[in-house]
Design an enzyme around this catalytic site. Structure first.
Site, PDB file in Angstrom:
ATOM      1  N   ASP A  31       0.815  -1.220   0.000  1.00 29.20           N
ATOM      2  CA  ASP A  31       0.000   0.000   0.000  1.00 29.20           C
ATOM      3  C   ASP A  31       0.851   1.273   0.000  1.00 29.20           C
ATOM      4  OD1 ASP A  31       1.056  -0.171   2.497  1.00 29.20           O
ATOM      5  OD2 ASP A  31      -0.830   0.011   3.593  1.00 29.20           O
ATOM      6  N   LYS A 187      10.883  39.132 -10.224  1.00 31.66           N
ATOM      7  CA  LYS A 187      10.017  37.970 -10.502  1.00 31.66           C
ATOM      8  C   LYS A 187       8.812  37.965  -9.580  1.00 31.66           C
ATOM      9  CE  LYS A 187      10.406  33.827  -8.486  1.00 31.66           C
ATOM     10  NZ  LYS A 187      10.978  32.564  -7.992  1.00 31.66           N
TER      11      LYS A 187
HETATM   12  C1  R5P Z   1      12.445  30.489  -4.703  1.00 32.05           C
HETATM   13  O1  R5P Z   1      12.402  31.410  -3.920  1.00 32.05           O
HETATM   14  C2  R5P Z   1      13.660  29.635  -4.859  1.00 32.05           C
HETATM   15  O2  R5P Z   1      14.837  30.303  -4.490  1.00 32.05           O
HETATM   16  C3  R5P Z   1      13.805  29.161  -6.299  1.00 32.05           C
HETATM   17  O3  R5P Z   1      13.923  30.295  -7.122  1.00 32.05           O
HETATM   18  C4  R5P Z   1      12.611  28.355  -6.728  1.00 32.05           C
HETATM   19  O4  R5P Z   1      12.269  27.365  -5.790  1.00 32.05           O
HETATM   20  C5  R5P Z   1      12.918  27.705  -8.056  1.00 32.05           C
HETATM   21  O5  R5P Z   1      11.797  26.985  -8.476  1.00 32.05           O
HETATM   22  P1  R5P Z   1      11.558  26.708 -10.012  1.00 32.05           P
HETATM   23  O6  R5P Z   1      12.822  26.145 -10.571  1.00 32.05           O
HETATM   24  O7  R5P Z   1      10.425  25.728 -10.023  1.00 32.05           O
HETATM   25  O8  R5P Z   1      11.157  27.991 -10.645  1.00 32.05           O
END
Ligand code: R5P
Length: 297
Positions: A31, A187
């Site tokens: 499981d 971002k």
């Molecule tokens: C976010 O704050 C982290 O530092 C990374 O930028 C993030 O986890 C990267 O994730 P992904 O590659 O999925 O964009």
């Protein structure tokens, strides 16, 4: 002692410390439940239990908790959970109403009833010591990553943080590599899979761009940053450095579209079949050094 998440790293750490790994047994029930057993001879030992919380994250977490429980029952002198990649560190507070705080839950699971101390590499949240209730030792792979990419970095290179959260990290890389140019991509994260980029702060020069982040999961953040950098100026080459290469959901292909000349990451998470531009800076030396130091404290 090693869990199943990265036994090659555990073997390398053991070899550097000139100690054998303690025996464990892992059973998986039909499981999906996991059962573990450890060698009862570990009683009295100063025990280091290595298990990164790499994908499948939840399985590796439960395995770590079961191993810690099995170890505790043998009454070792002390248990240090060596967690090269610590998952559930993205959420150290709520940012929207109704959210859970994953890091708090993880902290309650890694309490003094299970482990005496935790050793982590470049955790996503800097203030681990104030969140976990057991002592936390933090080591950084940034010097090793910088060393692994140094031969490609010219003095006119710009270190690029792919979001505001990576600015301090970008500055650390710049310091390690004696670089003075740092730029930041603006971002916004819409979901686990989607990021929006609204701009770039700082001016790149004609040299290489070195994109740095603590972790790459889907590669969406790094790919969006790479696209923004290439749109705003033309770097002579694009390089990427990260501690934790989780690389899920087509991350490698997503990154390869931007033709990086080098991608350097550590072996906190293991992979096979990476493209030739990938370089691995092992954390085995970093961890064995930290364990040797902790053993006497
Ligand atoms: C976010 O704050 C982290 O530092 C990374 O930028 C993030 O986890 C990267 O994730 P992904 O590659 O999925 O964009």
């Amino acid at each position: 002692m090693s869990g199943s998440a990265n036994s090659s790293l555990a073997k390398e750490v053991g070899a550097r410390l000139e100690v054998d790994l303690a025996e464990t047994r892992l059973d998986r029930f039909p499981d999906g439940e996991i059962g573990v057993a450890v060698d009862p001879a570990i009683g009295g030992a100063d025990l280091y239990l290595l298990q990164p919380l790499s994908p499948p994250v939840n399985d590796h977490l439960v395995e770590l908790l079961l191993l810690a429980d099995a170890c505790r029952r043998q009454v070792p002198a002390r248990i240090t959970a060596v967690i090269p990649y610590l998952a559930y560190a993205r959420k150290d507070r709520t940012t929207k109403a109704g959210e859970a705080v994953g890091l708090r839950v993880l902290a309650s699971l890694l309490g003094p009833d299970r482990v005496d101390r935790v050793l982590v590499v470049d955790p996503h949240v800097a203030q681990m010591q104030s969140i976990l209730s057991v002592p936390v030792e933090v080591v950084s792979a940034v010097p090793a990553l910088a060393t692994a990419i140094r031969d490609r970095v010219t003095p006119d290179a710009t270190v690029v943080a792919p979001d505001a959260g990576a600015v301090k990290l970008a500055q650390r890389f710049a310091d390690e590599l004696d670089l003075s140019n740092v730029a930041i991509v603006l971002k916004d994260r819409r979901s686990g899979q989607e990021v929006d980029v609204s701009g770039l702060v700082g001016k790149g020069v004609d040299g290489p761009a070195l994109l740095v982040d603590d972790m790459i999961t889907t590669g969406n953040t790094i790919a969006a940053a790479a696209g923004t950098v290439s749109d705003r100026w033309e770097p002579s080459s694009l390089m990427i450095a990260t501690t934790h290469g989780l690389l899920v959901d087509g991350a490698v292909d997503r990154i390869e579209k931007h033709s990086p000349s080098a991608v350097v990451m550590t072996d906190t998470v293991t992979h096979t079949d990476l493209p030739p531009s990938y370089r691995i800076a092992s954390v085995a030396g970093l961890l064995s050094g930290a364990i040797a130091d902790l053993h006497w404290r």
